[in-house]
Design a protein around this motif. Structure first.
Motif, PDB file in Angstrom:
ATOM      1  N   ALA A  26       1.028  -1.142   0.183  1.00 18.35           N
ATOM      2  CA  ALA A  26      -0.117   0.338  -0.200  1.00 18.35           C
ATOM      3  C   ALA A  26       0.926   1.643  -0.117  1.00 18.35           C
ATOM      4  O   ALA A  26       0.361   2.112  -0.465  1.00 18.35           O
ATOM      5  N   THR A  27       1.849   0.603   0.151  1.00 19.49           N
ATOM      6  CA  THR A  27       3.002   2.454   0.740  1.00 19.49           C
ATOM      7  C   THR A  27       3.634   2.317  -1.138  1.00 19.49           C
ATOM      8  O   THR A  27       4.988   3.633  -1.203  1.00 19.49           O
ATOM      9  N   ASP A  28       3.121   1.870  -1.874  1.00 14.99           N
ATOM     10  CA  ASP A  28       3.830   1.553  -3.074  1.00 14.99           C
ATOM     11  C   ASP A  28       2.503   3.647  -3.792  1.00 14.99           C
ATOM     12  O   ASP A  28       1.988   3.178  -5.459  1.00 14.99           O
ATOM     13  N   VAL A  29       3.445   4.437  -3.423  1.00 13.28           N
ATOM     14  CA  VAL A  29       2.054   5.802  -3.789  1.00 13.28           C
ATOM     15  C   VAL A  29       4.123   6.543  -4.621  1.00 13.28           C
ATOM     16  O   VAL A  29       4.906   6.485  -3.828  1.00 13.28           O
ATOM     17  N   TYR A  30       3.114   7.802  -4.798  1.00 20.31           N
ATOM     18  CA  TYR A  30       3.950   8.128  -4.977  1.00 20.31           C
ATOM     19  C   TYR A  30       5.199   9.335  -4.278  1.00 20.31           C
ATOM     20  O   TYR A  30       6.430   9.720  -4.175  1.00 20.31           O
ATOM     21  N   ALA A  31       4.542   9.842  -3.261  1.00 15.09           N
ATOM     22  CA  ALA A  31       4.789  10.296  -2.191  1.00 15.09           C
ATOM     23  C   ALA A  31       6.075   9.683  -1.609  1.00 15.09           C
ATOM     24  O   ALA A  31       6.627  10.602  -0.737  1.00 15.09           O
ATOM     25  N   ALA A  32       6.258   8.197  -1.894  1.00 13.81           N
ATOM     26  CA  ALA A  32       6.734   7.830  -0.552  1.00 13.81           C
ATOM     27  C   ALA A  32       8.660   7.553  -1.437  1.00 13.81           C
ATOM     28  O   ALA A  32       9.671   7.521  -0.534  1.00 13.81           O
ATOM     29  N   PHE A  33       8.425   8.598  -2.877  1.00 16.84           N
ATOM     30  CA  PHE A  33      10.032   8.296  -3.078  1.00 16.84           C
ATOM     31  C   PHE A  33      10.364  10.164  -3.417  1.00 16.84           C
ATOM     32  O   PHE A  33      10.131  10.728  -3.632  1.00 16.84           O
ATOM     33  N   SER A  34      11.581  10.369  -3.513  1.00 16.73           N
ATOM     34  CA  SER A  34      12.172  10.916  -3.186  1.00 16.73           C
ATOM     35  C   SER A  34      12.842  12.072  -4.675  1.00 16.73           C
ATOM     36  O   SER A  34      12.722  10.780  -5.708  1.00 16.73           O
ATOM     37  N   ASP A  35      13.354  13.079  -4.336  1.00 18.91           N
ATOM     38  CA  ASP A  35      14.102  13.536  -5.984  1.00 18.91           C
ATOM     39  C   ASP A  35      14.234  12.582  -6.889  1.00 18.91           C
ATOM     40  O   ASP A  35      14.547  12.478  -7.683  1.00 18.91           O
ATOM     41  N   SER A  36      16.074  12.090  -5.515  1.00 19.74           N
ATOM     42  CA  SER A  36      16.538  10.993  -6.738  1.00 19.74           C
ATOM     43  C   SER A  36      16.236   9.887  -7.177  1.00 19.74           C
ATOM     44  O   SER A  36      16.999   9.401  -7.514  1.00 19.74           O
ATOM     45  N   ASP A  37      14.980   9.009  -6.144  1.00 22.43           N
ATOM     46  CA  ASP A  37      15.101   8.518  -6.521  1.00 22.43           C
ATOM     47  C   ASP A  37      14.244   8.848  -8.535  1.00 22.43           C
ATOM     48  O   ASP A  37      14.286   7.753  -9.095  1.00 22.43           O
ATOM     49  N   PHE A  38      13.150   9.458  -8.665  1.00 27.35           N
ATOM     50  CA  PHE A  38      12.986   9.753  -9.829  1.00 27.35           C
ATOM     51  C   PHE A  38      14.018  10.116 -10.609  1.00 27.35           C
ATOM     52  O   PHE A  38      13.923   9.725 -11.623  1.00 27.35           O
ATOM     53  N   ARG A  39      15.157  10.415 -10.285  1.00 27.76           N
ATOM     54  CA  ARG A  39      15.984  10.998 -11.313  1.00 27.76           C
ATOM     55  C   ARG A  39      16.832   9.945 -11.359  1.00 27.76           C
ATOM     56  O   ARG A  39      17.706   9.262 -12.313  1.00 27.76           O
ATOM     57  N   LEU A  40      16.313   8.354 -10.453  1.00 34.06           N
ATOM     58  CA  LEU A  40      17.300   7.563 -11.193  1.00 34.06           C
ATOM     59  C   LEU A  40      16.364   6.784 -11.942  1.00 34.06           C
ATOM     60  O   LEU A  40      16.654   6.208 -13.587  1.00 34.06           O
ATOM     61  N   GLY A  41      15.256   6.776 -11.944  1.00 31.41           N
ATOM     62  CA  GLY A  41      14.698   6.475 -13.474  1.00 31.41           C
ATOM     63  C   GLY A  41      14.202   7.470 -14.664  1.00 31.41           C
ATOM     64  O   GLY A  41      14.797   7.282 -15.231  1.00 31.41           O
ATOM     65  N   LEU A  42      14.629   8.671 -14.366  1.00 35.84           N
ATOM     66  CA  LEU A  42      15.404   9.906 -15.234  1.00 35.84           C
ATOM     67  C   LEU A  42      16.469   9.278 -16.507  1.00 35.84           C
ATOM     68  O   LEU A  42      16.577   9.384 -17.255  1.00 35.84           O
ATOM     69  N   ASN A  43      17.519   8.459 -15.634  1.00 40.62           N
ATOM     70  CA  ASN A  43      18.535   8.026 -16.289  1.00 40.62           C
ATOM     71  C   ASN A  43      18.554   6.677 -16.647  1.00 40.62           C
ATOM     72  O   ASN A  43      19.452   6.132 -17.834  1.00 40.62           O
TER      73      ASN A  43
END
Length: 279
Positions: free
Chosen positions: A243-260
């Protein structure tokens, strides 16, 4: 290392009432449909690369990482390459699978129904190929979380680990292992050239992913935050199917990993498909 706690099937584990209501409708038996679009080229329309992710999720969360992250990645690459000033020598198909969580059913059905249609002109003499020959399959699933292995008490670091990377995997036991390894190394090379923050690491134990049905037919790789079997399957992502797999659970660094990861795939596909910009 620890095993994960399994799929959360308790709606009350989701504290957000609106999200809980959104996830409430039961799954209805029946056919499921994939969503795909194709960037058709003019030079070799009988050949294509496939860039894919799955769009279903479980666990009573938002499926933000599994697999909203992969879905968003594929859609953004499709958006970039749909620009009118982009030309390609080979076609590129962008696919969002359904029913991955129920056993890779969507991707398996695609392979069963379409593998024998590859490279066949229809109608004859039209120059149109409803299913161009597959040259490679690049799957994306869970791109946002690399915080390392669990501590002795089972908890994980709240911060991204310094060694965070984009994991590229192929299956060494597949019939196309050599070709898949070459595809994987090409993605690593593209990462070195185009990714801004994170390196890519190549592994040979791809498993439990929508590239699996393709792996004995065409070069196939999977991009993830961690190794699917040894790491994610051993509890390296506490949000996996929870249930914690929500966007608020991830940091800017986490999203940057996805960007890479997006930079890695876009750079590789641009070379594979022979992309040129016309202005």
């Amino acid at each position: 290392m620890r095993a994960h706690i399994g799929v959360n099937n308790d709606p009350n584990a989701q504290p957000d009432a609106k999200l809980r209501e959104l996830d409430t409708p039961p799954s209805v038996p029946g056919p499921r449909e994939e969503v795909y679009c194709t960037r058709v080229c003019t030079t070799h329309p009988q050949e294509m690369y496939i860039v894919a992710a799955h769009m279903d999720g479980i666990g009573w969360g938002e499926a933000a990482n599994d697999d909203g992250s992969g879905t968003a990645l594929v859609m953004q690459i499709a958006r970039v390459l749909s620009s009118p000033d982009v030309q390609t020598e080979r076609s590129i198909r962008f696919v969002l699978w359904n029913n991955e969580e129920s056993g890779l059913n969507g991707s398996r059905a695609y392979v069963e129904q379409r593998k024998d249609l590859q490279g066949k002109e229809d109608p004859a003499g039209s120059g149109k190929y409803p299913e161009p020959k597959w040259l490679g399959l690049i799957q994306h699933d869970m791109m946002l979380f690399d915080h390392g292995m669990p501590h002795k008490d089972g908890t994980l670091s709240k911060e991204q680990r310094p060694e965070a990377d984009v994991n590229v995997e192929f299956q060494v036991s597949s019939k196309m292992a050599a070709e898949s390894a070459a595809l994987g190394w090409a993605l690593v090379t593209a990462n070195e050239k185009y990714a801004t923050d994170y390196p890519a690491a190549l592994g040979n134990h791809m498993t439990n992913t929508d590239s699996t049905p393709f792996m004995d037919i065409v070069a196939s790789v999977s991009l993830r935050e961690n190794e699917r079997g040894a790491q994610i399957g051993s509890g390296w992502d506490p949000h996996w199917r929870q249930a914690t797999d929500v966007y608020a659970a991830f940091s800017d660094s986490d999203f940057r990993l996805g960007l890479n990861a997006a930079q890695t795939t876009l750079g590789a596909v641009a070379k594979f498909a022979g992309i040129e910009l016309t202005k």
